[in-house]
Design a protein around this motif. Structure first.
Motif, PDB file in Angstrom:
ATOM      1  N   LEU A 242      34.595  35.147  40.046  1.00 17.89           N
ATOM      2  CA  LEU A 242      35.582  34.012  39.769  1.00 17.89           C
ATOM      3  C   LEU A 242      36.845  34.502  38.824  1.00 17.89           C
ATOM      4  CD1 LEU A 242      33.850  30.820  39.249  1.00 17.89           C
ATOM      5  CD2 LEU A 242      35.347  31.513  41.049  1.00 17.89           C
ATOM      6  N   THR A 243      36.205  35.456  37.515  1.00 22.06           N
ATOM      7  CA  THR A 243      37.297  36.315  36.736  1.00 22.06           C
ATOM      8  C   THR A 243      37.819  37.204  37.490  1.00 22.06           C
ATOM      9  OG1 THR A 243      35.327  37.496  36.029  1.00 22.06           O
ATOM     10  CG2 THR A 243      35.674  35.680  34.672  1.00 22.06           C
ATOM     11  N   ALA A 244      37.407  37.837  38.472  1.00 20.36           N
ATOM     12  CA  ALA A 244      37.999  38.734  39.337  1.00 20.36           C
ATOM     13  C   ALA A 244      39.373  37.991  39.999  1.00 20.36           C
ATOM     14  CB  ALA A 244      37.281  39.623  40.006  1.00 20.36           C
ATOM     15  N   GLN A 245      39.046  36.832  40.438  1.00 19.87           N
ATOM     16  CA  GLN A 245      40.093  36.247  41.018  1.00 19.87           C
ATOM     17  C   GLN A 245      41.205  35.740  40.076  1.00 19.87           C
ATOM     18  OE1 GLN A 245      40.088  35.306  44.305  1.00 19.87           O
ATOM     19  NE2 GLN A 245      38.200  36.481  44.802  1.00 19.87           N
ATOM     20  N   ILE A 246      40.698  35.361  38.902  1.00 22.18           N
ATOM     21  CA  ILE A 246      41.761  35.088  37.809  1.00 22.18           C
ATOM     22  C   ILE A 246      42.490  36.317  37.489  1.00 22.18           C
ATOM     23  CG2 ILE A 246      42.097  34.813  35.184  1.00 22.18           C
ATOM     24  CD1 ILE A 246      39.364  32.829  35.443  1.00 22.18           C
ATOM     25  N   VAL A 247      42.205  37.607  37.534  1.00 22.24           N
ATOM     26  CA  VAL A 247      42.920  38.679  37.308  1.00 22.24           C
ATOM     27  C   VAL A 247      43.932  38.635  38.759  1.00 22.24           C
ATOM     28  CG1 VAL A 247      43.151  41.178  37.166  1.00 22.24           C
ATOM     29  CG2 VAL A 247      41.342  39.935  36.043  1.00 22.24           C
ATOM     30  N   PHE A 248      43.413  38.428  39.795  1.00 22.21           N
ATOM     31  CA  PHE A 248      44.415  38.437  40.967  1.00 22.21           C
ATOM     32  C   PHE A 248      45.341  37.402  41.038  1.00 22.21           C
ATOM     33  CE2 PHE A 248      44.956  37.063  45.522  1.00 22.21           C
ATOM     34  CZ  PHE A 248      45.767  38.323  45.705  1.00 22.21           C
TER      35      PHE A 248
ATOM     36  N   GLY B  15      37.490  53.146  41.436  1.00 24.36           N
ATOM     37  CA  GLY B  15      38.184  53.424  40.132  1.00 24.36           C
ATOM     38  C   GLY B  15      39.698  53.764  40.258  1.00 24.36           C
ATOM     39  N   THR B  16      40.001  54.590  41.327  1.00 26.70           N
ATOM     40  CA  THR B  16      41.546  54.816  41.245  1.00 26.70           C
ATOM     41  C   THR B  16      42.450  53.301  41.616  1.00 26.70           C
ATOM     42  OG1 THR B  16      40.903  56.696  42.460  1.00 26.70           O
ATOM     43  CG2 THR B  16      43.236  55.801  42.835  1.00 26.70           C
ATOM     44  N   HIS B  17      41.728  52.464  42.404  1.00 26.06           N
ATOM     45  CA  HIS B  17      42.409  51.161  42.377  1.00 26.06           C
ATOM     46  C   HIS B  17      42.539  50.572  41.191  1.00 26.06           C
ATOM     47  CE1 HIS B  17      42.868  51.915  46.598  1.00 26.06           C
ATOM     48  NE2 HIS B  17      41.703  51.300  47.042  1.00 26.06           N
ATOM     49  N   ALA B  18      41.348  50.383  40.346  1.00 25.75           N
ATOM     50  CA  ALA B  18      41.307  49.665  39.074  1.00 25.75           C
ATOM     51  C   ALA B  18      42.201  50.235  38.204  1.00 25.75           C
ATOM     52  CB  ALA B  18      39.969  49.690  38.457  1.00 25.75           C
ATOM     53  N   ASN B  19      42.360  51.543  38.170  1.00 23.39           N
ATOM     54  CA  ASN B  19      43.412  52.436  37.215  1.00 23.39           C
ATOM     55  C   ASN B  19      44.855  51.983  37.790  1.00 23.39           C
ATOM     56  OD1 ASN B  19      41.638  53.603  35.723  1.00 23.39           O
ATOM     57  ND2 ASN B  19      41.122  55.279  37.065  1.00 23.39           N
ATOM     58  N   PHE B  20      45.093  52.123  38.789  1.00 23.98           N
ATOM     59  CA  PHE B  20      46.644  51.707  39.347  1.00 23.98           C
ATOM     60  C   PHE B  20      46.970  50.235  38.869  1.00 23.98           C
ATOM     61  CE2 PHE B  20      49.939  50.661  42.348  1.00 23.98           C
ATOM     62  CZ  PHE B  20      50.590  51.971  42.378  1.00 23.98           C
TER      63      PHE B  20
ATOM     64  N   PRO C 141      37.553  46.143  41.950  1.00 19.85           N
ATOM     65  CA  PRO C 141      38.552  46.830  41.116  1.00 19.85           C
ATOM     66  C   PRO C 141      38.938  45.637  39.994  1.00 19.85           C
ATOM     67  CG  PRO C 141      39.093  47.597  43.219  1.00 19.85           C
ATOM     68  CD  PRO C 141      37.847  46.594  43.310  1.00 19.85           C
ATOM     69  N   LEU C 142      39.086  44.586  40.672  1.00 16.24           N
ATOM     70  CA  LEU C 142      39.536  43.590  39.616  1.00 16.24           C
ATOM     71  C   LEU C 142      38.869  43.128  38.796  1.00 16.24           C
ATOM     72  CD1 LEU C 142      41.259  40.997  42.094  1.00 16.24           C
ATOM     73  CD2 LEU C 142      42.570  42.504  40.645  1.00 16.24           C
ATOM     74  N   SER C 143      37.368  43.172  38.992  1.00 20.11           N
ATOM     75  CA  SER C 143      36.340  42.952  37.980  1.00 20.11           C
ATOM     76  C   SER C 143      36.391  43.824  36.959  1.00 20.11           C
ATOM     77  CB  SER C 143      35.094  42.788  38.760  1.00 20.11           C
ATOM     78  OG  SER C 143      34.572  43.897  39.095  1.00 20.11           O
ATOM     79  N   ILE C 144      36.493  45.243  37.140  1.00 18.30           N
ATOM     80  CA  ILE C 144      36.817  46.296  36.251  1.00 18.30           C
ATOM     81  C   ILE C 144      37.950  46.015  35.131  1.00 18.30           C
ATOM     82  CG2 ILE C 144      37.167  48.528  35.892  1.00 18.30           C
ATOM     83  CD1 ILE C 144      35.795  48.925  38.667  1.00 18.30           C
ATOM     84  N   VAL C 145      39.078  45.562  35.952  1.00 20.27           N
ATOM     85  CA  VAL C 145      40.414  45.420  35.136  1.00 20.27           C
ATOM     86  C   VAL C 145      39.948  44.157  34.402  1.00 20.27           C
ATOM     87  CG1 VAL C 145      42.588  44.431  35.441  1.00 20.27           C
ATOM     88  CG2 VAL C 145      41.932  46.233  36.919  1.00 20.27           C
ATOM     89  N   TRP C 146      39.227  43.108  34.786  1.00 22.72           N
ATOM     90  CA  TRP C 146      39.110  42.045  33.879  1.00 22.72           C
ATOM     91  C   TRP C 146      38.190  42.504  32.566  1.00 22.72           C
ATOM     92  CZ3 TRP C 146      39.079  37.063  31.958  1.00 22.72           C
ATOM     93  CH2 TRP C 146      38.095  36.886  31.209  1.00 22.72           C
ATOM     94  N   GLY C 147      37.273  43.469  32.787  1.00 23.30           N
ATOM     95  CA  GLY C 147      36.370  44.209  31.755  1.00 23.30           C
ATOM     96  C   GLY C 147      37.340  44.885  30.705  1.00 23.30           C
ATOM     97  N   TRP C 148      38.191  45.755  31.296  1.00 20.69           N
ATOM     98  CA  TRP C 148      39.336  46.539  30.435  1.00 20.69           C
ATOM     99  C   TRP C 148      39.977  45.483  29.716  1.00 20.69           C
ATOM    100  CZ3 TRP C 148      40.806  50.516  34.884  1.00 20.69           C
ATOM    101  CH2 TRP C 148      39.719  51.290  35.092  1.00 20.69           C
ATOM    102  N   THR C 149      40.417  44.424  30.346  1.00 23.63           N
ATOM    103  CA  THR C 149      41.488  43.541  29.555  1.00 23.63           C
ATOM    104  C   THR C 149      40.783  42.835  28.448  1.00 23.63           C
ATOM    105  OG1 THR C 149      42.582  43.044  31.652  1.00 23.63           O
ATOM    106  CG2 THR C 149      42.953  41.350  29.886  1.00 23.63           C
ATOM    107  N   VAL C 150      39.581  42.505  28.590  1.00 17.00           N
ATOM    108  CA  VAL C 150      38.924  41.741  27.702  1.00 17.00           C
ATOM    109  C   VAL C 150      38.618  42.623  26.416  1.00 17.00           C
ATOM    110  CG1 VAL C 150      36.962  40.182  26.812  1.00 17.00           C
ATOM    111  CG2 VAL C 150      38.319  39.733  29.188  1.00 17.00           C
TER     112      VAL C 150
END
Length: 286
Positions: free
Chosen positions: A52-58, A138-143, A165-174
């Protein structure tokens, strides 16, 4: 800013804790007053919360056109308040949990603690994972994290679902920035959740609860499973969400209820957002 070791650990645990809270609210949404939150529901809530948090990032990419940390946290707060408000006004049994003895918790810990130690050891030996991890996910998350408003210009992003990738971006954001620990922790978390979900489901459905513990240890003893789990591939997420879908599908066959159907729908929806194989599996079960 400089942080102590304990403060850094708290920062990196925060995104997973927030995901778990959101998952718990989502899981308990269709509970009736006489329902209990079972151990299976707790293991399901953690994975559903990550999805769900990945969906929030999306959604933030669609609303703001880029990864906007303040906007992401605003959307998370909105989702949390909406779910909490629905549960509160409908007076759902959010904290009504199945009784578990201390001895049973110790047995589950005996199964999961060696898994945590060994999987963490293997994951830290390859902090960037296997080829698919650093070359694809990882490349998708970085981009997505770095590209700003140009995130839609990468054609390779359109060929793969985005949940990992979105779940990783969520972790990086927080947590405040890019760090390999987030992707490593995600892999470790889903390994534990997969084994824990299997053990909990069998523990609740079988008279001989030791069979559940043995099933978890047997899964952990399979080299193929351990390799893909510690390689930070999306396959471990596919396995987790597919296992959850099968468990709640069987629960719904045994005792049809809106709760089981609802959680099954959550698992199928998130399964289709992990990988192309997940789409096929979700379509087959649907």
């Amino acid at each position: 800013p400089y942080f102590t070791c304990k403060e850094e650990e708290m920062i990196y645990c925060t995104p997973f804790f927030l995901s778990f809270l959101l998952g718990m609210l989502a899981i308990s949404l269709c509970h009736k007053k006489e329902d209990f939150l079972t151990l299976t529901d707790f293991f399901a809530a953690a994975g559903v919360g990550v999805g769900l948090t990945a969906q929030i990032v999306f959604c933030s990419l669609l609303v703001y056109g880029k990864v906007f940390p303040v906007g992401i946290m605003m959307l998370f707060a909105l989702a949390f308040l909406v779910l909490f408000g629905i549960s509160f006004f409908k007076r759902k049994a959010i904290v009504r949990c199945q009784a578990i003895t201390l001895r049973e918790l110790m047995r589950i810990g005996i199964v999961l603690l060696p898994v945590l130690f060994y999987v963490s050891l293997l994951t830290f030996q390859r902090p960037y994972g296997g080829w698919d991890a650093w070359g694809l996910w990882g490349t998708h998350a970085n981009f997505l994290f770095r590209s700003g408003t140009h995130w839609a210009e990468d054609p390779s992003l359109m060929h793969h679902p985005w949940l990992l990738p979105l779940s990783i971006v969520w972790g990086w954001t927080v947590s405040g920035g890019e760090n390999a620990l987030i992707s490593m922790a995600t892999a470790i978390l889903f390994t534990l959740l997969t084994i824990g979900l299997l053990v909990a489901a069998l523990w609740e459905s079988l008279k001989n609860r030791w069979m559940g513990y043995l099933a978890g240890l047997f899964l952990f003893s399979i080299p193929f499973f351990v390799y893909h789990a510690t390689s930070q591939y999306a396959d471990i997420l596919v396995g987790y969400y597919f296992l959850g879908a099968v468990i709640y599908f069987l629960k719904n066959l045994q005792a049809p209820s809106s709760k089981n159907t609802y959680i099954l729908s959550l698992f199928l929806g998130l399964l289709s957002f992990v990988k192309l194989e997940g789409m096929v599996l979700a379509a087959t079960m649907a």
